[in-house]
Design a protein around this motif. Structure first.
Motif, PDB file in Angstrom:
ATOM      1  N   TYR A  61       0.835  -1.205   0.000  1.00  0.00           N
ATOM      2  CA  TYR A  61       0.000   0.000   0.000  1.00  0.00           C
ATOM      3  C   TYR A  61       0.870   1.255   0.000  1.00  0.00           C
ATOM      4  CZ  TYR A  61      -3.446   3.367   1.914  1.00  0.00           C
ATOM      5  OH  TYR A  61      -4.255   4.443   2.150  1.00  0.00           O
ATOM      6  N   ALA A  62       1.880   1.274   0.859  1.00  0.00           N
ATOM      7  CA  ALA A  62       2.769   2.443   0.934  1.00  0.00           C
ATOM      8  C   ALA A  62       3.543   2.627  -0.368  1.00  0.00           C
ATOM      9  CB  ALA A  62       3.734   2.284   2.109  1.00  0.00           C
ATOM     10  N   ARG A  63       4.061   1.528  -0.929  1.00  0.00           N
ATOM     11  CA  ARG A  63       4.828   1.633  -2.178  1.00  0.00           C
ATOM     12  C   ARG A  63       3.932   2.077  -3.333  1.00  0.00           C
ATOM     13  NH1 ARG A  63       7.511  -3.103  -0.235  1.00  0.00           N
ATOM     14  NH2 ARG A  63       6.181  -4.462  -1.489  1.00  0.00           N
ATOM     15  N   TRP A  64       2.715   1.548  -3.349  1.00  0.00           N
ATOM     16  CA  TRP A  64       1.791   1.895  -4.439  1.00  0.00           C
ATOM     17  C   TRP A  64       1.478   3.392  -4.429  1.00  0.00           C
ATOM     18  CZ3 TRP A  64      -0.425  -1.249  -8.212  1.00  0.00           C
ATOM     19  CH2 TRP A  64      -1.456  -0.658  -8.957  1.00  0.00           C
ATOM     20  N   LEU A  65       1.148   3.913  -3.256  1.00  0.00           N
ATOM     21  CA  LEU A  65       0.788   5.332  -3.167  1.00  0.00           C
ATOM     22  C   LEU A  65       1.983   6.236  -3.455  1.00  0.00           C
ATOM     23  CD1 LEU A  65      -1.638   5.461  -0.116  1.00  0.00           C
ATOM     24  CD2 LEU A  65      -2.184   5.389  -2.546  1.00  0.00           C
ATOM     25  N   ALA A  66       3.183   5.766  -3.139  1.00  0.00           N
ATOM     26  CA  ALA A  66       4.370   6.545  -3.468  1.00  0.00           C
ATOM     27  C   ALA A  66       4.578   6.598  -4.988  1.00  0.00           C
ATOM     28  CB  ALA A  66       5.594   5.948  -2.787  1.00  0.00           C
ATOM     29  N   ARG A  67       4.268   5.486  -5.660  1.00  0.00           N
ATOM     30  CA  ARG A  67       4.458   5.414  -7.120  1.00  0.00           C
ATOM     31  C   ARG A  67       3.270   6.009  -7.869  1.00  0.00           C
ATOM     32  NH1 ARG A  67       4.801   5.805 -11.589  1.00  0.00           N
ATOM     33  NH2 ARG A  67       5.729   4.477 -13.218  1.00  0.00           N
ATOM     34  N   PHE A  68       2.050   5.735  -7.397  1.00  0.00           N
ATOM     35  CA  PHE A  68       0.829   6.226  -8.042  1.00  0.00           C
ATOM     36  C   PHE A  68      -0.013   6.938  -6.979  1.00  0.00           C
ATOM     37  CE2 PHE A  68       1.625   1.892  -9.949  1.00  0.00           C
ATOM     38  CZ  PHE A  68       2.267   2.342 -11.094  1.00  0.00           C
ATOM     39  N   PRO A  69       0.231   8.224  -6.718  1.00  0.00           N
ATOM     40  CA  PRO A  69      -0.398   8.907  -5.577  1.00  0.00           C
ATOM     41  C   PRO A  69      -1.870   9.264  -5.752  1.00  0.00           C
ATOM     42  CG  PRO A  69       1.015  10.413  -6.792  1.00  0.00           C
ATOM     43  CD  PRO A  69       1.246   9.058  -7.374  1.00  0.00           C
ATOM     44  N   ASP A  70      -2.382   9.235  -6.983  1.00  0.00           N
ATOM     45  CA  ASP A  70      -3.779   9.606  -7.174  1.00  0.00           C
ATOM     46  C   ASP A  70      -4.319   8.950  -8.444  1.00  0.00           C
ATOM     47  OD1 ASP A  70      -2.719  11.169  -9.289  1.00  0.00           O
ATOM     48  OD2 ASP A  70      -2.544  12.911  -7.973  1.00  0.00           O
ATOM     49  N   PHE A  71      -5.605   9.163  -8.704  1.00  0.00           N
ATOM     50  CA  PHE A  71      -6.234   8.570  -9.871  1.00  0.00           C
ATOM     51  C   PHE A  71      -5.532   8.977 -11.166  1.00  0.00           C
ATOM     52  CE2 PHE A  71     -10.028   8.279  -7.023  1.00  0.00           C
ATOM     53  CZ  PHE A  71     -10.298   6.926  -7.198  1.00  0.00           C
ATOM     54  N   THR A  72      -5.150  10.224 -11.260  1.00  0.00           N
ATOM     55  CA  THR A  72      -4.537  10.731 -12.480  1.00  0.00           C
ATOM     56  C   THR A  72      -3.203  10.050 -12.759  1.00  0.00           C
ATOM     57  OG1 THR A  72      -5.623  12.880 -12.151  1.00  0.00           O
ATOM     58  CG2 THR A  72      -3.755  12.805 -13.671  1.00  0.00           C
ATOM     59  N   ALA A  73      -2.393   9.897 -11.723  1.00  0.00           N
ATOM     60  CA  ALA A  73      -1.088   9.252 -11.890  1.00  0.00           C
ATOM     61  C   ALA A  73      -1.241   7.791 -12.292  1.00  0.00           C
ATOM     62  CB  ALA A  73      -0.281   9.367 -10.596  1.00  0.00           C
ATOM     63  N   LEU A  74      -2.176   7.103 -11.664  1.00  0.00           N
ATOM     64  CA  LEU A  74      -2.388   5.702 -12.008  1.00  0.00           C
ATOM     65  C   LEU A  74      -2.951   5.559 -13.414  1.00  0.00           C
ATOM     66  CD1 LEU A  74      -2.396   2.723 -11.293  1.00  0.00           C
ATOM     67  CD2 LEU A  74      -4.586   3.056 -10.111  1.00  0.00           C
ATOM     68  N   ALA A  75      -3.864   6.421 -13.768  1.00  0.00           N
ATOM     69  CA  ALA A  75      -4.465   6.364 -15.104  1.00  0.00           C
ATOM     70  C   ALA A  75      -3.417   6.539 -16.196  1.00  0.00           C
ATOM     71  CB  ALA A  75      -5.544   7.430 -15.238  1.00  0.00           C
ATOM     72  N   ALA A  76      -2.408   7.347 -15.944  1.00  0.00           N
ATOM     73  CA  ALA A  76      -1.381   7.631 -16.945  1.00  0.00           C
ATOM     74  C   ALA A  76      -0.307   6.552 -17.030  1.00  0.00           C
ATOM     75  CB  ALA A  76      -0.722   8.974 -16.637  1.00  0.00           C
ATOM     76  N   ALA A  77      -0.275   5.636 -16.072  1.00  0.00           N
ATOM     77  CA  ALA A  77       0.763   4.606 -16.029  1.00  0.00           C
ATOM     78  C   ALA A  77       0.498   3.526 -17.073  1.00  0.00           C
ATOM     79  CB  ALA A  77       0.829   3.985 -14.637  1.00  0.00           C
ATOM     80  N   SER A  78       1.555   2.835 -17.491  1.00  0.00           N
ATOM     81  CA  SER A  78       1.401   1.700 -18.396  1.00  0.00           C
ATOM     82  C   SER A  78       0.985   0.471 -17.593  1.00  0.00           C
ATOM     83  CB  SER A  78       2.714   1.412 -19.117  1.00  0.00           C
ATOM     84  OG  SER A  78       3.682   0.896 -18.206  1.00  0.00           O
ATOM     85  N   GLU A  79       0.370  -0.486 -18.273  1.00  0.00           N
ATOM     86  CA  GLU A  79      -0.027  -1.711 -17.579  1.00  0.00           C
ATOM     87  C   GLU A  79       1.189  -2.460 -17.051  1.00  0.00           C
ATOM     88  OE1 GLU A  79      -1.817  -5.740 -19.164  1.00  0.00           O
ATOM     89  OE2 GLU A  79      -3.471  -4.331 -18.776  1.00  0.00           O
ATOM     90  N   ASP A  80       2.304  -2.429 -17.783  1.00  0.00           N
ATOM     91  CA  ASP A  80       3.524  -3.093 -17.319  1.00  0.00           C
ATOM     92  C   ASP A  80       3.979  -2.512 -15.981  1.00  0.00           C
ATOM     93  OD1 ASP A  80       3.645  -4.825 -19.431  1.00  0.00           O
ATOM     94  OD2 ASP A  80       5.132  -3.691 -20.562  1.00  0.00           O
ATOM     95  N   ASP A  81       3.955  -1.179 -15.863  1.00  0.00           N
ATOM     96  CA  ASP A  81       4.354  -0.545 -14.598  1.00  0.00           C
ATOM     97  C   ASP A  81       3.407  -0.936 -13.474  1.00  0.00           C
ATOM     98  OD1 ASP A  81       6.523   0.698 -15.713  1.00  0.00           O
ATOM     99  OD2 ASP A  81       5.540   2.639 -15.975  1.00  0.00           O
ATOM    100  N   VAL A  82       2.121  -0.958 -13.767  1.00  0.00           N
ATOM    101  CA  VAL A  82       1.116  -1.301 -12.762  1.00  0.00           C
ATOM    102  C   VAL A  82       1.330  -2.726 -12.258  1.00  0.00           C
ATOM    103  CG1 VAL A  82      -1.347  -1.724 -12.400  1.00  0.00           C
ATOM    104  CG2 VAL A  82      -0.596   0.343 -13.599  1.00  0.00           C
ATOM    105  N   LEU A  83       1.514  -3.658 -13.172  1.00  0.00           N
ATOM    106  CA  LEU A  83       1.695  -5.057 -12.788  1.00  0.00           C
ATOM    107  C   LEU A  83       3.003  -5.268 -12.038  1.00  0.00           C
ATOM    108  CD1 LEU A  83       0.384  -6.881 -15.984  1.00  0.00           C
ATOM    109  CD2 LEU A  83      -0.798  -6.554 -13.808  1.00  0.00           C
ATOM    110  N   HIS A  84       4.031  -4.505 -12.411  1.00  0.00           N
ATOM    111  CA  HIS A  84       5.315  -4.646 -11.729  1.00  0.00           C
ATOM    112  C   HIS A  84       5.214  -4.211 -10.271  1.00  0.00           C
ATOM    113  CE1 HIS A  84       9.526  -3.341 -10.661  1.00  0.00           C
ATOM    114  NE2 HIS A  84       9.692  -4.593 -10.991  1.00  0.00           N
TER     115      HIS A  84
END
Length: 337
Positions: free
Chosen positions: A59-82
């Motif tokens: 949870y802590a690592r995820w929020l550091a990498r993707f802090p909000d909806f906008t950041a997560l939406a812009a990420a690639s699926e590879d980054d998300v799965l990693h």
């Protein structure tokens, strides 16, 4: 609202006792320190079929990498799965990614305080929608997770299996009957926490339960009841260990189970007289899978899904967990030489 619930449970008294207990004994969990709808949604996706102790660091690592909806939406699926790898049930990560994209596109990156809008997001069912509405927006809406289901089944001494249509209806009707007029965050948190700390699957601590006077359970450990489990099915997964110049051949998956993740190339069957390098079992839903890895030769041509990967890059790509385990063990045995 079932009349037997109204007769047998004083909902107001139960809520008051439960709230007092929770204020004294509730755990300090990171997702309880925020009312941010995005952070709450992330925690709910992660906590599906995963223990709290495991989720904390992710949870802590995820929020550091993707802090909000906008950041997560812009990420690639590879980054998300990693970032998700190790939590398992990767459909959760893909659905969370899609949900963020919808929130970014439809609501400008801000999730509205609307139960129907929340429930319409990918991967969000009745429980998750209610949990976000309750914990983020303090809505008095019922939720049923494994902990709350167990508490309610015992309060009612419910003999109906909770994974039947009738059993589920009783749970949801009771959860609604127990709700306060407003302020669902405290009530639902307390009910859930009771199941996590005291009303546990085994050895429930009934003597110190704050709502024991409202509980009708005669044999708490026998509840909740569920339908018989399906038999475990044995599966064989045969894979190839193919190395060239210190690089390992991997294959990206396109099926629904591990879509987007990398794993060792699949062998339809072990090559005759092939050397078995490693074999171990791992569970998957109601299956017991035996993963066997055989030394093999490089194919003449690679498929579009295959790629040579240096061992130094292994930690930077999203691997299926059993295959990461196999690769780490074989690499430690110098199988790349």
């Amino acid at each position: 609202m079932p009349t037997e619930i109204q007769k047998n449970i004083d909902a107001k008294a139960l809520r008051q006792k439960l709230a007092r207990w929770f204020r004294q004994h509730g755990r300090d969990l990171p997702w309880r320190r925020t009312h941010d709808p995005y952070a709450i949604l992330v925690s709910e996706f992660m906590l599906q079929q995963t223990q709290v102790v495991t989720v904390r660091d992710y949870y802590a690592r995820w929020l550091a990498r993707f802090p909000d909806f906008t950041a997560l939406a812009a990420a690639s699926e590879d980054d998300v799965l990693h970032v998700w790898q190790g939590l398992g049930y990767y459909a959760r990560a893909r659905n969370l990614h899609r949900a963020a994209q919808e929130v970014a596109a439809q609501y400008g990156g801000q999730l509205p305080d609307d139960l129907a809008a929340i429930a319409a997001l990918p991967g969000v069912g009745r429980y998750t929608a209610g949990a976000v509405a309750s914990f983020a927006f303090d809505r008095a809406t019922p939720i049923i997770d494994a902990n709350i289901a167990r508490v309610i089944a015992r309060l009612l001494n419910l003999q109906e299996p909770i994974d039947t249509k009738r059993g589920a209806e009783i749970l949801w009707q009771t959860a609604e009957a127990l709700l306060p007029p407003r302020g669902g965050r405290l009530h639902n948190s307390a009910l859930m926490e009771l199941g996590a700390l005291l009303c546990t699957p085994r050895a429930p601590q009934c003597l110190i339960c704050p709502v024991r006077e409202h509980c009708a359970a005669e044999n708490p450990e026998s509840l909740p009841r569920k339908k018989p489990r399906p038999k475990t099915v044995a599966l064989a997964e045969n894979c190839a260990w193919i190395v060239r110049a210190g690089k390992l051949l991997l294959e990206q998956q396109t099926g629904s189970r591990w879509r987007g993740l990398w794993k060792l190339p699949v062998l339809a069957s072990p090559v005759a007289k092939a050397q078995l390098l490693l074999a171990f079992d791992y569970p998957f839903t109601n299956h017991r899978v035996t993963l066997s890895v055989y030394a093999s030769r490089a194919p003449l041509t690679l498929t579009p899904a295959q790629q040579w990967v240096s061992l130094t890059e292994i930690d930077s790509i999203a691997l299926a967990a059993p295959h990461r385990r196999a690769i780490k063990r074989l690499a430690a045995q110098d199988a790349l030489k």
